[in-house]
Design a protein around this motif. Structure first.
Motif, short mmCIF file in Angstrom:
data_model
loop_
_atom_site.label_atom_id
_atom_site.label_comp_id
_atom_site.label_asym_id
_atom_site.label_seq_id
_atom_site.Cartn_x
_atom_site.Cartn_y
_atom_site.Cartn_z
N LEU A 1 0.83 -1.20 0.00
CA LEU A 1 0.00 0.00 0.00
C LEU A 1 0.86 1.25 0.00
CD1 LEU A 1 -2.73 -1.11 2.58
CD2 LEU A 1 -3.12 -0.61 0.15
N GLY A 2 1.96 1.22 0.76
CA GLY A 2 2.86 2.36 0.79
C GLY A 2 3.50 2.64 -0.56
N ILE A 3 3.98 1.60 -1.22
CA ILE A 3 4.59 1.76 -2.54
C ILE A 3 3.57 2.30 -3.54
CG2 ILE A 3 5.57 0.47 -4.49
CD1 ILE A 3 6.96 -1.32 -2.39
N ALA A 4 2.31 1.91 -3.35
CA ALA A 4 1.23 2.39 -4.23
C ALA A 4 0.75 3.79 -3.87
CB ALA A 4 0.05 1.41 -4.18
N GLY A 5 1.30 4.36 -2.79
CA GLY A 5 0.92 5.71 -2.39
C GLY A 5 -0.39 5.81 -1.64
N LYS A 6 -0.87 4.67 -1.14
CA LYS A 6 -2.15 4.67 -0.41
C LYS A 6 -1.87 4.84 1.08
CE LYS A 6 -4.41 1.84 -3.93
NZ LYS A 6 -5.14 0.58 -4.23
N ALA A 7 -1.58 6.08 1.44
CA ALA A 7 -1.09 6.38 2.78
C ALA A 7 -2.09 6.06 3.88
CB ALA A 7 -0.66 7.84 2.86
N LYS A 8 -3.34 6.45 3.68
CA LYS A 8 -4.33 6.27 4.74
C LYS A 8 -4.51 4.80 5.09
CE LYS A 8 -9.05 7.46 6.09
NZ LYS A 8 -10.31 8.15 5.68
N GLU A 9 -4.66 3.96 4.08
CA GLU A 9 -4.84 2.54 4.32
C GLU A 9 -3.58 1.92 4.92
OE1 GLU A 9 -5.39 4.19 1.50
OE2 GLU A 9 -6.95 3.23 0.26
N ALA A 10 -2.42 2.35 4.41
CA ALA A 10 -1.15 1.80 4.90
C ALA A 10 -0.92 2.17 6.35
CB ALA A 10 0.00 2.31 4.03
N TYR A 11 -1.20 3.42 6.71
CA TYR A 11 -0.97 3.83 8.09
C TYR A 11 -1.95 3.16 9.05
CZ TYR A 11 2.90 7.05 7.69
OH TYR A 11 4.15 7.58 7.52
N GLY A 12 -3.10 2.75 8.56
CA GLY A 12 -4.01 1.98 9.40
C GLY A 12 -3.35 0.70 9.88
N LEU A 13 -2.64 0.02 8.98
CA LEU A 13 -1.91 -1.18 9.36
C LEU A 13 -0.68 -0.84 10.20
CD1 LEU A 13 -2.11 -3.17 6.00
CD2 LEU A 13 -3.06 -3.89 8.20
N HIS A 14 0.01 0.23 9.82
CA HIS A 14 1.22 0.63 10.55
C HIS A 14 0.91 0.87 12.03
CE1 HIS A 14 5.07 2.69 11.24
NE2 HIS A 14 4.38 3.61 11.88
N PHE A 15 -0.18 1.56 12.30
CA PHE A 15 -0.51 1.87 13.70
C PHE A 15 -0.83 0.60 14.48
CE2 PHE A 15 -1.94 6.21 11.98
CZ PHE A 15 -0.68 6.75 12.20
N LYS A 16 -1.46 -0.36 13.83
CA LYS A 16 -1.75 -1.62 14.51
C LYS A 16 -0.48 -2.40 14.83
CE LYS A 16 -6.34 -2.32 12.45
NZ LYS A 16 -7.15 -3.18 11.53
N LEU A 17 0.51 -2.30 13.96
CA LEU A 17 1.75 -3.06 14.12
C LEU A 17 2.79 -2.36 14.98
CD1 LEU A 17 2.13 -4.32 10.43
CD2 LEU A 17 1.38 -5.66 12.40
N MET A 18 2.61 -1.08 15.26
CA MET A 18 3.61 -0.32 16.00
C MET A 18 4.01 -0.94 17.35
SD MET A 18 2.89 3.76 15.40
CE MET A 18 3.93 4.21 16.79
N PRO A 19 3.06 -1.34 18.19
CA PRO A 19 3.45 -1.87 19.50
C PRO A 19 4.36 -3.10 19.40
CG PRO A 19 1.14 -1.27 19.53
CD PRO A 19 1.58 -1.19 18.10
N ILE A 20 3.98 -4.08 18.59
CA ILE A 20 4.78 -5.30 18.49
C ILE A 20 6.12 -5.02 17.83
CG2 ILE A 20 3.80 -6.07 16.27
CD1 ILE A 20 4.58 -8.39 19.21
N THR A 21 6.15 -4.10 16.86
CA THR A 21 7.41 -3.75 16.20
C THR A 21 8.39 -3.13 17.19
OG1 THR A 21 6.27 -3.41 14.10
CG2 THR A 21 8.45 -2.42 14.32
N GLY A 22 7.91 -2.26 18.05
CA GLY A 22 8.78 -1.66 19.06
C GLY A 22 9.26 -2.67 20.08
N LEU A 23 8.41 -3.59 20.46
CA LEU A 23 8.77 -4.56 21.49
C LEU A 23 9.91 -5.47 21.07
CD1 LEU A 23 5.24 -5.62 22.80
CD2 LEU A 23 7.04 -4.51 24.14
N ILE A 24 9.93 -5.90 19.82
CA ILE A 24 10.91 -6.92 19.44
C ILE A 24 12.34 -6.39 19.47
CG2 ILE A 24 9.25 -8.25 18.09
CD1 ILE A 24 10.75 -7.20 15.56
N PHE A 25 12.51 -5.08 19.43
CA PHE A 25 13.86 -4.52 19.46
C PHE A 25 14.23 -3.94 20.83
CE2 PHE A 25 12.48 -4.07 14.99
CZ PHE A 25 13.46 -4.87 14.38
#
Length: 294
Positions: free
Chosen positions: A223-247
């Motif tokens: 979605l990001g490569i396609a420039g669909k920011a709103k839809e992509a950030y919807g997924l990004h926000f859901k994944l943020m907590p787990i992404t931060g935790l693993i590092f």
């Protein structure tokens, strides 16, 4: 090189309790990623604990993953270090018939000048039969490949096709995107910045968390490569907590704990790394529960 546009994943090396390689778990991990949208697989990177995997184990890993993969996804192999002559010898002595590109980290510990970095990759480019993806990760190497050095290499060698940029430096990403040759790929090595890089014109990501959540993460990047920011950030926000935790403790202990919670592999790591703490594992389990994964 369109085969490296999208989401590549830096595969872990699963271990059994005795710290031998768990090939059953590795097969599950590879199949899981193939079935859920990952675009390519990266073998023997930092996340694969390459510094504690022997040369014999590395050859066995490549052969096994190639056998499981059956040419379904492109394969990238990590061959890098701070001894240029050894890297050249490894490239010449490695069976690369199933490998689509080499990922080569900038020399660590030695802290070469920019000219030293250029000459290092020049020597590698002159012998490599496969395309090369540069890997810039200053937090691990103690030196930064400056954009002008990356671009000099990109312009001088046709087989240097991309850089995995993992400096967590937004300005450096943008400078690379602004000045790169048209067909040169800027690949994010920072899971937390990957979407922004894709939206700005990057080619995708070589991800750590992506191997545990390949369906969601790869869709976000597409979605990001396609420039669909709103839809992509919807997924990004859901994944943020787990992404931060693993590092939050060390990589790959964090991602191995996620994969253990998903019943793909165990969380064992080789020293000097240690497993994630019980506290981190608890936070990871909760984040997965929120995502509907447990």
């Amino acid at each position: 090189m369109t085969k490296f546009i999208g989401t590549g994943v830096a595969l872990i090396t699963p271990f059994k309790e005795d710290l031998s390689i768990d090939y059953d778990a590795l097969e599950r991990l590879v199949e899981y990623n193939i079935e859920n949208g990952t675009e390519y697989l990266v073998i023997s990177g930092t996340t694969g604990e390459s510094v504690t995997v022997t040369n014999e184990e590395k050859k066995a890993l490549v052969a096994f993953i190639a056998k499981v993969n059956k040419n379904r996804l492109p394969l990238v192999l990590g061959i890098g270090g701070n001894n240029t002559a050894n890297i050249i010898n490894e490239i010449k002595s490695t069976d690369l018939s199933n490998i689509d590109a080499i990922l080569s980290v900038s020399p660590y510990y030695s802290k070469p000048t920019q000219e030293g970095i250029y000459q290092h990759f020049k020597a590698i480019a002159e012998v490599s039969p496969k395309p090369i993806i540069l890997y810039n990760v200053p937090g691990r190497t103690s030196s930064n490949i400056l954009p002008e050095t990356t671009l000099r290499l990109a312009k001088d060698f046709d087989n240097i096709i991309a850089v995995k940029e993992a400096g967590n430096n937004v300005h450096q990403y943008l400078e690379l995107l602004r000045t790169k040759p048209e067909d040169f790929l800027i690949i994010s090595g920072d899971d937390d910045l990957a979407l922004g890089v894709a939206l700005a014109g990057g080619s995708g990501v070589i991800s750590v968390i992506g191997q545990a959540l390949p369906k969601e993460f790869s869709e976000m990047i597409r979605l990001g490569i396609a420039g669909k920011a709103k839809e992509a950030y919807g997924l990004h926000f859901k994944l943020m907590p787990i992404t931060g935790l693993i590092f939050s403790e060390n990589n790959p202990a964090g991602i191995k704990s996620v994969l253990e919670a998903l019943n793909i592999s165990k969380s064992h790591v080789r020293l000097p790394l240690v497993e994630a703490t019980d506290k981190l594992k608890s936070h990871i389990n909760e984040a997965l529960r929120v995502l509907g994964k447990s």
